[in-house]
Design an enzyme around this catalytic site. Structure first.
Site, short mmCIF file in Angstrom:
data_model
loop_
_atom_site.label_atom_id
_atom_site.label_comp_id
_atom_site.label_asym_id
_atom_site.label_seq_id
_atom_site.Cartn_x
_atom_site.Cartn_y
_atom_site.Cartn_z
N TYR A 26 26.15 -0.29 24.87
CA TYR A 26 27.31 0.52 24.49
C TYR A 26 28.04 0.02 23.25
O TYR A 26 28.99 0.67 22.79
CB TYR A 26 28.29 0.60 25.67
CG TYR A 26 27.68 1.28 26.88
CD1 TYR A 26 27.32 2.62 26.83
CD2 TYR A 26 27.45 0.58 28.07
CE1 TYR A 26 26.75 3.25 27.92
CE2 TYR A 26 26.88 1.21 29.17
CZ TYR A 26 26.52 2.54 29.09
OH TYR A 26 25.95 3.16 30.17
N ASN A 77 33.06 12.70 27.95
CA ASN A 77 32.00 11.75 28.31
C ASN A 77 32.19 11.50 29.80
O ASN A 77 33.04 10.71 30.20
CB ASN A 77 32.13 10.44 27.52
CG ASN A 77 31.00 9.48 27.87
OD1 ASN A 77 30.28 9.70 28.86
ND2 ASN A 77 30.84 8.43 27.09
N HIS A 103 27.74 11.31 24.97
CA HIS A 103 27.36 10.01 25.55
C HIS A 103 27.17 9.03 24.41
O HIS A 103 26.55 9.38 23.39
CB HIS A 103 26.07 10.12 26.36
CG HIS A 103 26.19 11.08 27.49
ND1 HIS A 103 26.81 10.75 28.67
CD2 HIS A 103 25.82 12.38 27.59
CE1 HIS A 103 26.82 11.82 29.46
NE2 HIS A 103 26.21 12.81 28.84
N LEU A 104 27.63 7.83 24.62
CA LEU A 104 27.46 6.79 23.60
C LEU A 104 25.99 6.45 23.43
O LEU A 104 25.47 6.33 22.31
CB LEU A 104 28.22 5.52 24.03
CG LEU A 104 29.74 5.70 24.13
CD1 LEU A 104 30.32 4.74 25.15
CD2 LEU A 104 30.37 5.49 22.78
C1 DQA Z 1 27.26 7.13 29.37
C2 DQA Z 1 25.85 7.21 29.95
C3 DQA Z 1 25.91 7.27 31.48
O1 DQA Z 1 24.57 7.33 32.00
C4 DQA Z 1 26.59 6.04 32.03
O2 DQA Z 1 26.69 6.12 33.45
C5 DQA Z 1 27.91 5.79 31.41
C6 DQA Z 1 28.06 5.99 29.97
C7 DQA Z 1 27.24 6.93 27.84
O3 DQA Z 1 28.28 7.13 27.22
O4 DQA Z 1 26.21 6.54 27.28
O5 DQA Z 1 28.84 5.32 32.06
O6 DQA Z 1 27.93 8.36 29.63
#
Ligand code: DQA
Length: 151
Positions: A26, A77, A103-104
């Site tokens: 992330y 998100n 999504h990041l």
């Molecule tokens: C997320 C991807 C999801 O699978 C994960 O559970 C997250 C972050 C992302 O921003 O990449 O908490 O939404």
């Protein structure tokens, strides 16, 4: 009076831990950094950004209910709820607002259970794999979607 369109930027569970949470996936950017970047870009786009995070599904759902009357679009998100929550999807539908999912990480390059999103079929667009910049892309897209609606 402030007549700028309002974009609700919602962040789901665990995103408050960005910066320390699995930085190899992330990145080191915190949610606060992303909020600042969104607000800076929003000024240029003439949008008002209401930026929120919750670890509670019900709270996110209630914010989406309120957005029906208070916002012009939703950037979300949904984090882990992406892959589990029919209720969140139902709330997004009933908001009757344009939704951009962010999504990041590239969820399609990760574990199989992350490949399916309950939100994507009800979103106007999905952006993933661009880190915090994805939120900026989502705001730009939202600006166009709202302008097209108003035209
Ligand atoms: C997320 C991807 C999801 O699978 C994960 O559970 C997250 C972050 C992302 O921003 O990449 O908490 O939404």
């Amino acid at each position: 009076m402030d007549r700028r369109p309002v974009v609700l930027v919602l962040n789901g569970p665990n995103l408050n831990m960005l910066g320390v949470r699995q930085p190899e996936i992330y990145g080191r950017e915190t949610l606060g950094d992303i909020e600042v970047a969104c607000k800076e870009r929003a000024i240029e786009l003439d949008l008002a950004v209401d930026f929120r995070q919750s670890n509670y599904e019900g709270e996110l759902i209630e914010w989406i209910h309120e957005a029906r009357d208070n916002a012009d679009g939703i950037v979300i998100n949904p984090a882990g709820l992406t892959h589990t929550s029919v209720a969140l999807r139902d709330a997004l539908i009933l908001s009757e607002l344009p939704v951009v999912e962010v999504h990041l990480s590239n969820i399609h390059a990760r574990e199989k259970f992350r490949h399916h999103s309950y939100v994507s079929p009800v979103a106007r667009a999905v952006i993933c794999g661009l880190g915090g910049f994805g939120y900026i892309c989502a705001l730009e897209a939202m600006s166009r979607l709202i302008a097209a609606q108003e035209a």
